[in-house]
Design a protein around this motif. Structure first.
Motif: not given
Length: 632
Positions: A271-283
């Motif tokens: 497993m890793d954390f490579g998936a985006g999610a609707s709550t992911t933000d880059a700020y």
């Protein structure tokens, strides 16, 4: 007579040594109970010293046994009829399969005990030269009877081997476990091993902090999405960009148990954390989602040389480096998580059947894998997979996910992709040939009626690894070509477009990679790669309007002017990448391994010619990485 004298001289030593070892073990058990109660540092040091003495006595016993073996072999040679072949010049390889047991196997310099040609296995192969300078990851002591003195690479094994299939010695061998190539394929560690009854639990993975500095703004981090490389009409073509993340940190686990003396079953999670999610933000939070990379069960039978895999794993089309073995895929050592333009790969559900022959030299594999068709619908009106055709009919090529699936298009498929591979491991190099057949499928509808369309697509290719300097310098080459197979390359060029009547029109696709990889010492990996992927074009014109992929009637007039309104269709014709890089493991010990890497990459994207010409664009990048591997 000679043998009797030998026994006369060695028997007292064997008896004495055995008694000493027995007394030492008894005293160790007694001391352990006493010292465990004390629990201080000095007590533990004393216990370790006593263990070292017992190990030294065991080594002396081994030397004596080896000497006896040589005498027995000599006596048998003298007593055998003239011309009768006897086994000589054997090596005993000792390997700790668990912390409590040792396993010994014969490995003849020319032949095995039965007179068959020598083959190497993951358990009886002497570690390659670059693993011997203090590296205990292979954890297998080697006793060589040529001088009756043991050469010890590691005294105590810390874990079970994660390569469980028997493999022929091809001078390439399995991935050296500490290299980035091994990490890319899912190598397990030798520090995180637990035994739960008959099942061994083995941990792997790393904590990763990577970043990229590039001369174009491509908002995909260290994952290169080459089809988004901008042309000069976009403002982001004219600005530099920096982006970093720890999202590609990884954890893996294997549960493995022996069914009987010749068969093994295992389950592998990665497993890793490579998936985006609707709550992911880059700020603010950068909260990327946990995702499944690999998840499969495997069954291996060393008696019938049969291997079975079910679950999500690297596609059988992915090049390998020895046999057809999970976690031995030939992946580039690059920092970029998209690996390399032109690299052949997917990770997807499959049922894989493999059989090997001729002392593990020849491998045949068949895999039924999850299908998908990546469509390009340039010129058509596409509404979430429902495509309006020039004649007013509707072609349904995909639907957005529902229920527990993500809200993204899933193509309409009728049968799995069928992939076959043959792998050959002579004494020098690894060679593969493979083929794929797939079945793009859709439905064309009009009011009150409709019909289904299925076409046959596929292709073939191969790969090779040439050990120019075995275990130190190797050359890798791979390629795949056909129709309807674009998604199997890193650039994700389309598999198909649509004809004017709505039926699938598979596109020609070709991809290739070549590279030189060096391991000058156990701490350094150096690499250089070139990759290339290209797509063909298929188009039509209906009532004066252009449709399809790469249509020369598309407008490219505005591609070279910032914020131009003249249009820039620019269907991708090809992408190439050249890259060099290196990894340095500057800390390595019982606490694990810490390494750092740097990579320079240059990519170029060229479009199919349209009205206004055939634009191209380029991208220059510097990748940086720090990685901690607690289990290596």
């Amino acid at each position: 007579m000679i043998f009797s004298r030998f026994l006369h001289h060695t028997s007292p030593f064997l008896l004495t040594s055995t008694l000493l070892a027995t007394v030492s073990i008894s005293s160790l058990i007694t001391s352990t109970s006493a010292l465990a109660a004390a629990g201080n540092s000095a007590s533990l040091d004393a216990l370790e010293k006593q263990m070292a003495r017992i190990q030294a006595q065991q080594m002396e016993l081994q030397k004596t046994l080896i000497s006896m073996q040589k005498q027995i072999a000599a006596q048998r040679a003298a007593l055998s009829p003239k011309g009768h072949k006897t086994a000589t010049n054997h090596t005993i390889t000792a390997r700790s399969t668990t912390p409590a047991t040792n396993r010994y196997e014969w490995a003849d310099s020319n032949e095995g005990p039965s007179g068959k040609p020598r083959t190497a296995t993951a358990m009886n192969t002497r570690p390659p030269r670059h693993l011997r300078n203090g590296d205990t990851s292979e954890a297998q002591p080697v006793f060589d009877d040529t001088n009756a003195r043991p050469e010890v690479d590691a005294v105590i094994g810390h874990r079970d081997e994660d390569v469980i299939a028997h493999l022929a010695d091809n001078a390439v061998g399995p991935h050296p476990r500490e290299t980035v190539g091994a990490q890319a394929t899912g190598a397990l560690g030798d520090h995180g091993v637990f035994h739960m009854g008959p099942v061994a639990i083995i941990l792997g993975g790393f904590l990763d902090a990577s970043a990229v500095y590039e001369n174009r703004h491509i908002p995909s981090g260290t994952f290169n999405y080459w089809q988004d490389m901008p042309y000069p009409n976009e403002p982001r073509y004219h600005t530099n960009n920096f982006d970093g993340s720890a999202r590609y940190s990884r954890i893996s686990l294997m549960a493995r148990g022996n069914v009987n003396s010749h068969s093994t079953i295992s389950g592998f999670y990665e497993m890793d954390f490579g998936a985006g999610a609707s709550t992911t933000d880059a700020y603010e939070s950068n909260s990327y989602a946990f995702r499944m990379r690999q998840l499969y069960l495997a069954y291996d039978n060393s008696k019938t040389n049969f291997h079975f895999l079910a679950g999500q794993a690297w596609s059988l089309l992915t090049p390998g480096r020895v046999g057809i073995t999970p976690r031995q895929e030939s992946l580039p050592e690059t920092i970029e998580s998209s690996m390399l333009a032109g690299q052949t790969w997917t990770r997807q559900l499959q049922l894989r059947f493999v059989k090997d022959f001729f002392q593990h030299r020849l491998w045949l594999g068949l895999s039924l894998e999850n299908p998908a068709t990546l469509y390009d619908t340039t010129g058509f009106q596409n509404n979430n997979g429902t495509v309006t055709l020039p004649n007013g009919s509707v072609a349904t090529i995909s639907s957005n996910g529902t229920g527990l699936t993500n809200d993204a298009p899933f193509s309409n498929e009728i049968a799995p992709d069928v992939i076959a591979k043959i792998a050959w491991d002579p004494s020098w190099g690894h060679y593969e040939a493979e083929g794929i057949v797939k079945f793009p499928h859709n439905r064309v509808s009009s009011l009150g009626q409709g019909h289904n369309n299925t076409v046959v697509a596929g292709g073939g290719g191969g790969s090779m690894i040439l050990p120019l300097i075995p275990h130190t310098l190797e050359m890798r080459m791979a390629g795949l070509a056909g129709v309807g197979i674009g998604r199997y390359g890193s650039v994700l060029l389309p598999d198909a477009t649509l004809r004017a009547n709505g039926s699938p029109a598979p596109l020609f696709s070709a991809q290739t990679t070549a590279g030189l990889i060096a391991h000058p010492n156990p701490r350094i990996d150096v690499y250089g790669y070139f990759g290339y992927q290209a797509a063909g074009r298929r188009f039509s014109n209906y009532n004066g309007s252009p449709y399809g992929y790469g249509n020369p009637a598309y407008s490219n007039l505005g591609c070279e002017t910032e914020l131009s309104t003249l249009g820039c269709t620019a269907n991708t014709r090809s992408v190439m990448e050249g890259t060099i890089g290196a990894w340095y493991r500057f800390l390595k010990g019982k606490y694990g391994t810490v390494e750092t890497g740097i990579q320079l990459a240059y990519s170029r994207r060229q479009a199919w010619k349209g009205v206004g010409g055939a634009p191209d664009t380029s991208l220059s990048q510097i990748f940086m990485d720090f990685r901690y591997l607690p289990f290596q």
